[in-house]
Design a protein around this motif. Structure first.
Motif, PDB file in Angstrom:
ATOM      1  N   ASP A 100       0.841  -1.194   0.000  1.00  0.00           N
ATOM      2  CA  ASP A 100       0.000   0.000   0.000  1.00  0.00           C
ATOM      3  C   ASP A 100       0.879   1.248   0.000  1.00  0.00           C
ATOM      4  O   ASP A 100       2.046   1.211   0.374  1.00  0.00           O
ATOM      5  N   VAL A 101       0.299   2.333  -0.451  1.00  0.00           N
ATOM      6  CA  VAL A 101       1.033   3.592  -0.568  1.00  0.00           C
ATOM      7  C   VAL A 101       0.656   4.470   0.619  1.00  0.00           C
ATOM      8  O   VAL A 101      -0.479   4.942   0.723  1.00  0.00           O
ATOM      9  N   MET A 102       1.610   4.682   1.510  1.00  0.00           N
ATOM     10  CA  MET A 102       1.373   5.423   2.740  1.00  0.00           C
ATOM     11  C   MET A 102       2.090   6.780   2.708  1.00  0.00           C
ATOM     12  O   MET A 102       3.082   6.953   1.989  1.00  0.00           O
ATOM     13  N   GLN A 103       1.569   7.721   3.520  1.00  0.00           N
ATOM     14  CA  GLN A 103       2.178   9.042   3.665  1.00  0.00           C
ATOM     15  C   GLN A 103       2.382   9.332   5.153  1.00  0.00           C
ATOM     16  O   GLN A 103       1.530   9.940   5.798  1.00  0.00           O
ATOM     17  N   PRO A 104       3.500   8.908   5.727  1.00  0.00           N
ATOM     18  CA  PRO A 104       3.748   9.187   7.145  1.00  0.00           C
ATOM     19  C   PRO A 104       4.195  10.628   7.369  1.00  0.00           C
ATOM     20  O   PRO A 104       4.794  11.249   6.486  1.00  0.00           O
ATOM     21  N   ASP A 105       3.880  11.135   8.540  1.00  0.00           N
ATOM     22  CA  ASP A 105       4.373  12.443   8.963  1.00  0.00           C
ATOM     23  C   ASP A 105       5.822  12.254   9.393  1.00  0.00           C
ATOM     24  O   ASP A 105       6.106  11.667  10.443  1.00  0.00           O
ATOM     25  N   THR A 106       6.743  12.738   8.581  1.00  0.00           N
ATOM     26  CA  THR A 106       8.168  12.484   8.847  1.00  0.00           C
ATOM     27  C   THR A 106       8.750  13.382   9.928  1.00  0.00           C
ATOM     28  O   THR A 106       9.940  13.275  10.244  1.00  0.00           O
ATOM     29  N   THR A 107       7.928  14.243  10.510  1.00  0.00           N
ATOM     30  CA  THR A 107       8.410  15.019  11.664  1.00  0.00           C
ATOM     31  C   THR A 107       8.400  14.171  12.932  1.00  0.00           C
ATOM     32  O   THR A 107       9.099  14.479  13.896  1.00  0.00           O
ATOM     33  N   VAL A 108       7.591  13.098  12.920  1.00  0.00           N
ATOM     34  CA  VAL A 108       7.542  12.207  14.083  1.00  0.00           C
ATOM     35  C   VAL A 108       7.889  10.763  13.722  1.00  0.00           C
ATOM     36  O   VAL A 108       8.133   9.942  14.606  1.00  0.00           O
TER      37      VAL A 108
END
Length: 387
Positions: free
Chosen positions: A276-284
């Protein structure tokens, strides 16, 4: 000549005895108690296929659910339990009271959601037309699942999730809670590599995939080679074919230096199953490995039309004092491995005997060279830290 023959016989005897010594070595390895809550709602057989990779690692490393009892692949999870014929039992977290969930979150050192996709009527009751969609028997993340995840997070426990934890058939409300809890968002897209997109050759191509594409493209299906199919939650279909849209047909997982050093992972690893194609918040969160779709100019145009990236997270982690969380953006735990090999100490030294990398569809090499070392490291770290 006699001495040479004797030496050959001694070497042959040692080779024949090697499996016995490996088994004895495994038996002599001390057991380590570690309670892990495993959730698997997609188990349609009794071989535990959807969580077999995790159970293999637990058994190989001698982790036990009590001081003596090992994890059994057919019993030690929460979810869908096949019985004989059309009979089944549901032993998911949905039956737990708030007090029981709280107790489980106290007892368990970790929770691992291997799959919540569920079981559907075609594959369960009729055992045919499994490439067609049908009504759901059981599946999707529940409010009790979310409650356990929240409590595990609050208590700084280890949380591991993977595809398909929050995709269909999980409700948008439950999905939003998960996304907010772990600061990672599902784009609504999933995908998979198919060795052949020729509908005459590959009978395992999902009928719904073919029909939706035909409906969206003037009833035309021009594909004959292998490639990658992307599917949105709204049934939009994007297909990238080898040579036409792809330089390299197979998706690969590219792991950065930190992931290679921390988890003993290879820099690149082919992957031929669902993701699946995910978009994590890379600040955390930190992405330590990415999927790479090696698209050419034509392929990139198709991806851009749907705002799909050619590289997207494969392994996302949050490791801090507040909580420990991993999201694997694919069916990492579902690999065709045998539990029998887990009973031999040092068996990974002979892993090359268990797979043939010339077959693009084989997934055993992913287990041996990627999942196994990563999960072994994660569990070892958890056990050593004691929390």
């Amino acid at each position: 000549m006699k001495k040479r023959t004797r030496n050959i016989l001694i070497i042959a005897a040692l080779i024949l005895l090697l499996p016995l010594w490996m088994w004895i070595g495994w038996l002599c390895t001390p057991k380590k108690k570690m309670v892990i809550a495993i959730v698997d709602k997609t188990e349609v057989s009794r071989n535990g296929q959807e969580h077999i990779s995790l159970t293999w690692v637990l058994n190989q490393e001698r982790y036990t659910k009590t001081s003596k009892k090992p994890y059994h692949i057919t019993n030690d999870y929460f979810g869908f339990f096949p019985l004989h014929g059309d009979n089944f039992r549901l032993k998911g977290l949905e039956r737990f009271t708030p007090r029981q969930l709280d107790q489980l979150s106290n007892d368990a050192k970790a929770v691992y959601f291997t799959d919540t996709y569920g079981v559907f009527s075609n594959e369960w009751y009729t055992r045919k037309n499994v490439t067609e969609r049908s009504g759901i028997v059981y599946g999707g993340m529940s409010k009790e699942d979310i409650s356990l995840l929240q409590q595990m997070k609050d208590k700084h426990k280890l949380i591991i999730t993977e595809f398909n934890t929050i995709g269909s058939p999980t409700s948008p409300e439950i999905r939003a809670q998960f996304e907010n809890m772990f600061k990672t968002k599902w784009t609504g897209w999933i995908g998979r590599y198919f060795e052949s997109l020729d509908t005459v050759v590959n009978k395992e191509l999902p009928h719904w995939l073919i029909n939706n594409y035909l409906n969206q493209h003037s009833n035309k299906w021009p594909f004959k080679k292998g490639g990658v199919a992307f599917v949105s939650e709204h049934d939009e279909i994007v297909i990238l074919e080898a040579d036409t849209h792809l330089k390299e047909a197979l998706p690969h997982i590219i792991t950065g230096k930190k992931g290679q050093e921390t988890y003993s992972l290879p820099e690149t690893m082919k992957y031929a199953f669902w993701f699946d194609v995910m978009q994590p918040d890379t600040t955390v969160n930190e992405v330590i490995a990415h999927f790479k779709i090696d698209a050419n100019e034509e392929g990139l145009k198709l991806l851009q039309e749907k705002n799909l990236p050619a590289m997207f997270p494969a392994v996302t982690q949050h490791i801090d004092k507040d909580y420990k969380f991993y999201y694997f953006s694919a069916d990492f735990c579902d690999n065709p491995v045998s539990m029998g090999s887990s009973y031999f100490k040092g068996v990974s030294l002979f892993r090359f005997l268990f797979y043939n990398t010339s077959d693009p569809m084989e997934r055993k090499s992913f287990f041996w060279n990627y999942y196994r070392p990563m999960m072994t490291t994660i569990l070892d770290d958890l056990y050593r830290r004691g929390n």
